[in-house]
Structures are given as structure tokens and as C-alpha cells.
Write a protein that holds these residues in place. Structure first.
Motif, PDB file in Angstrom:
ATOM      1  N   MET A   1     -47.651   8.019  17.058  1.00  0.00           N
ATOM      2  CA  MET A   1     -47.820   7.282  15.836  1.00  0.00           C
ATOM      3  C   MET A   1     -46.466   7.108  15.170  1.00  0.00           C
ATOM      4  N   THR A   2     -46.132   5.900  14.778  1.00  0.00           N
ATOM      5  CA  THR A   2     -44.852   5.632  14.132  1.00  0.00           C
ATOM      6  C   THR A   2     -45.075   5.354  12.655  1.00  0.00           C
ATOM      7  N   ARG A   3     -44.305   6.029  11.857  1.00  0.00           N
ATOM      8  CA  ARG A   3     -44.315   5.778  10.408  1.00  0.00           C
ATOM      9  C   ARG A   3     -42.960   5.247  10.013  1.00  0.00           C
ATOM     10  N   THR A   4     -42.885   4.593   8.878  1.00  0.00           N
ATOM     11  CA  THR A   4     -41.599   4.114   8.374  1.00  0.00           C
ATOM     12  C   THR A   4     -41.301   4.776   7.041  1.00  0.00           C
ATOM     13  N   MET A   5     -39.998   4.907   6.781  1.00  0.00           N
ATOM     14  CA  MET A   5     -39.561   5.524   5.526  1.00  0.00           C
ATOM     15  C   MET A   5     -38.172   4.984   5.204  1.00  0.00           C
ATOM     16  N   GLU A  20     -43.372  17.666   8.909  1.00  0.00           N
ATOM     17  CA  GLU A  20     -44.142  16.448   8.654  1.00  0.00           C
ATOM     18  C   GLU A  20     -44.401  15.656   9.935  1.00  0.00           C
ATOM     19  N   LEU A  21     -43.440  15.679  10.852  1.00  0.00           N
ATOM     20  CA  LEU A  21     -43.555  14.870  12.061  1.00  0.00           C
ATOM     21  C   LEU A  21     -44.422  15.515  13.138  1.00  0.00           C
ATOM     22  N   ASP A  28     -45.371  12.566  15.768  1.00  0.00           N
ATOM     23  CA  ASP A  28     -45.042  11.314  15.112  1.00  0.00           C
ATOM     24  C   ASP A  28     -43.572  10.988  15.319  1.00  0.00           C
ATOM     25  N   LEU A  30     -40.585   8.738  13.273  1.00  0.00           N
ATOM     26  CA  LEU A  30     -40.291   8.145  11.982  1.00  0.00           C
ATOM     27  C   LEU A  30     -39.238   7.062  12.165  1.00  0.00           C
TER      28      LEU A  30
END
Length: 91
Positions: A1-5, A20-21, A28, A30
Motif C-alpha cells: 500500500m502506498t501513501r503520500t505525505m 507507521e509504515l 507500506d 510512503l
């Protein structure tokens, strides 16, 4: 799963990103952005090692050929039991 920040937020949370990752066995990645565009990928070290090892294998023609032969052998039923291998190797 890829999240952006955004980069500014990632900088503030850098020390907590490892926890968090990696949560509940799910890994995940990031994507850190600057002005809305991805500029960095942050991932757990184990994932980084797996990716680099995979790229190394894929870049080795001989290893890829051996892997393809092995996959073909399995598909065509050319496999050995542990006992057969031990006997073949004299163990």
C-alpha cells in the motif's frame, strides 16, 4: 500500500515513520511529495532489501535463465523428493 505525505510533514514525523509504515504485518511505502509531486520513496529496510535483491536477480541473465528452467521443470513435473535428492547426493 502506498501513501503520500508532503516533505514538510515527513520531516516532522521522520522518527515515527518506521512504526507507521509497518503495522499488523502489512508493509507500506510512503511517497514523499514536494509541491504535489513524488520526490522520495520511504520504505521499511526489509522491503528495500527484497526489492534490490529482486532487481539484482532480474539483471543477471544466467540466473534468470536458470529460474525459468526451474519453473518449467516444476510445471512439467520434473521434481524430486527430499529422499531422492539425499540419495542422489549420497547423504
Amino acid at each position: 500500500m502506498t501513501r503520500t505525505m508532503p516533505l514538510v510533514e515527513a520531516r516532522k514525523r521522520l522518527t515515527s515513520l518506521p512504526e507507521e509504515l509497518e503495522h499488523e504485518g502489512e508493509i507500506d511505502v510512503l511517497a514523499v511529495t514536494r509541491r504535489g509531486k513524488p520526490v522520495l520513496a520511504v520504505m521499511p529496510w526489509d522491503l528495500y532489501e527484497a526489492v534490490t535483491e529482486t532487481l539484482e536477480i532480474m539483471g543477471d541473465r544466467e540466473m534468470m535463465a536458470a529460474l525459468k528452467r526451474g519453473i518449467k521443470d516444476v510445471k512439467e513435473g520434473r521434481t524430486y523428493t527430499t529422499e531422492e535428492l539425499k540419495k542422489e547426493l549420497g547423504l
